[in-house]
Design a protein around this motif. Structure first.
Motif, PDB file in Angstrom:
ATOM      1  N   TYR A  40       0.691  -1.288   0.217  1.00 18.96           N
ATOM      2  CA  TYR A  40       0.102   0.021  -0.158  1.00 18.96           C
ATOM      3  C   TYR A  40       0.864   1.254   0.148  1.00 18.96           C
ATOM      4  O   TYR A  40       1.007   1.952  -0.879  1.00 18.96           O
ATOM      5  N   GLN A  41       2.262   1.529   0.845  1.00 21.32           N
ATOM      6  CA  GLN A  41       2.765   2.437   0.935  1.00 21.32           C
ATOM      7  C   GLN A  41       3.429   2.305  -0.396  1.00 21.32           C
ATOM      8  O   GLN A  41       3.701   3.655  -1.169  1.00 21.32           O
ATOM      9  N   LYS A  42       4.358   1.776  -1.037  1.00 22.10           N
ATOM     10  CA  LYS A  42       4.800   1.507  -1.676  1.00 22.10           C
ATOM     11  C   LYS A  42       4.161   2.195  -3.819  1.00 22.10           C
ATOM     12  O   LYS A  42       4.316   3.109  -3.794  1.00 22.10           O
ATOM     13  N   TYR A  43       2.284   1.300  -3.704  1.00 26.93           N
ATOM     14  CA  TYR A  43       1.707   1.961  -4.707  1.00 26.93           C
ATOM     15  C   TYR A  43       0.863   2.714  -4.405  1.00 26.93           C
ATOM     16  O   TYR A  43      -0.140   3.273  -5.667  1.00 26.93           O
ATOM     17  N   LYS A  44       0.614   3.214  -3.235  1.00 26.37           N
ATOM     18  CA  LYS A  44      -0.654   4.258  -2.948  1.00 26.37           C
ATOM     19  C   LYS A  44      -0.878   5.199  -4.256  1.00 26.37           C
ATOM     20  O   LYS A  44      -1.873   5.595  -4.155  1.00 26.37           O
ATOM     21  N   ASP A  45       0.319   6.397  -4.679  1.00 22.25           N
ATOM     22  CA  ASP A  45       0.024   7.245  -5.236  1.00 22.25           C
ATOM     23  C   ASP A  45      -0.071   7.131  -6.721  1.00 22.25           C
ATOM     24  O   ASP A  45       0.053   7.985  -7.218  1.00 22.25           O
ATOM     25  N   GLN A  46      -0.087   5.625  -6.904  1.00 23.25           N
ATOM     26  CA  GLN A  46      -0.060   5.793  -8.223  1.00 23.25           C
ATOM     27  C   GLN A  46      -1.232   4.961  -8.653  1.00 23.25           C
ATOM     28  O   GLN A  46      -1.586   4.791  -9.870  1.00 23.25           O
ATOM     29  N   GLY A  47      -2.170   4.498  -7.252  1.00 23.74           N
ATOM     30  CA  GLY A  47      -3.257   4.209  -7.353  1.00 23.74           C
ATOM     31  C   GLY A  47      -4.056   3.061  -6.869  1.00 23.74           C
ATOM     32  O   GLY A  47      -4.914   2.647  -7.284  1.00 23.74           O
TER      33      GLY A  47
END
Length: 159
Positions: free
Chosen positions: A49-56
Motif C-alpha cells: 500500500y505504501q509503495k503503490y498508493k500514490d500510483q492508484g
C-alpha cells in the motif's frame, strides 16, 4: 451480479463506504484475521500500500471470523491490533462473512468473478486476495499462501 463499484460496506468506525469511491483505482480486497498463521501478511500488505498508493492502489481489508474463529475481536479491537502490530493505514471494514448464506454481497461477486481451484466459489481461508482493475473488473484471485510481495508485478501491470 454487478460491478465492484456497485457495492458498499461498513468501515470499522461503522460508516457506510460506497466502493464507487475507489473508481479508477487498482483495488486489492483481502479477507483478514488477527489470530491466523497468515496474520503477518498485514505487514506485507501495508508495504504494498505504501509503495503503490500514490500510483492508484488501494487495499481493502475485510476481517472475517469464519475460519477457525481467528477474528474474535470487535471493530475497535481489530483496528487497534492492526495499527499497533502492523502499522496498517489502508482501509479496514467491519467483520463480514465471505462464505455461506450470510456472505457479504461483495464477496459473492468476487468469488463468482474469480473462482478458486476447480471452479470453487468458496473462500478456503483467511487472506484470500482479489485484485480488481481500474475498470472495476476482477483480474485475479490469489491464495492465502501468496505473499503480498509476490503480487507486486500483477499490481504494477495494472497501475
Amino acid at each position: 451480479m454487478g460491478q465492484f463499484y456497485e457495492f458498499a460496506a461498513q468501515t470499522l468506525s461503522g460508516q457506510e463506504q460506497a466502493l464507487d469511491d475507489y473508481r479508477d483505482k487498482v483495488v486489492l480486497v483481502v479477507n483478514t484475521a488477527s489470530k491466523c498463521g497468515f496474520t503477518p501478511q498485514y505487514k506485507g500488505l501495508e508495504a504494498l500500500y505504501q509503495k503503490y498508493k500514490d500510483q492508484g492502489l488501494v487495499i481493502l481489508g475485510f476481517p472475517c471470523n469464519q475460519f477457525g474463529h481467528q477474528e474474535p475481536g470487535n471493530s475497535d479491537q481489530i483496528g487497534e491490533f492492526c495499527e499497533r502490530n502492523f502499522g496498517v493505514t489502508f482501509p479496514l471494514f467491519e467483520k463480514v462473512d465471505v462464505n455461506g448464506h450470510n456472505a457479504h454481497p461483495l464477496f459473492a461477486h468476487l468469488k463468482k468473478s474469480a473462482p478458486g481451484i476447480l471452479g470453487s466459489q468458496r473462500i478456503k481461508w483467511n487472506f484470500t486476495k482479489f485484485l480488481i482493475g481500474r475498470d472495476g473488473k476482477v483480474v485475479k484471485r490469489f491464495a492465502p499462501t501468496d505473499k503480498p510481495e509476490s503480487l507486486a508485478s500483477a499490481i504494477e501491470g495494472l497501475l
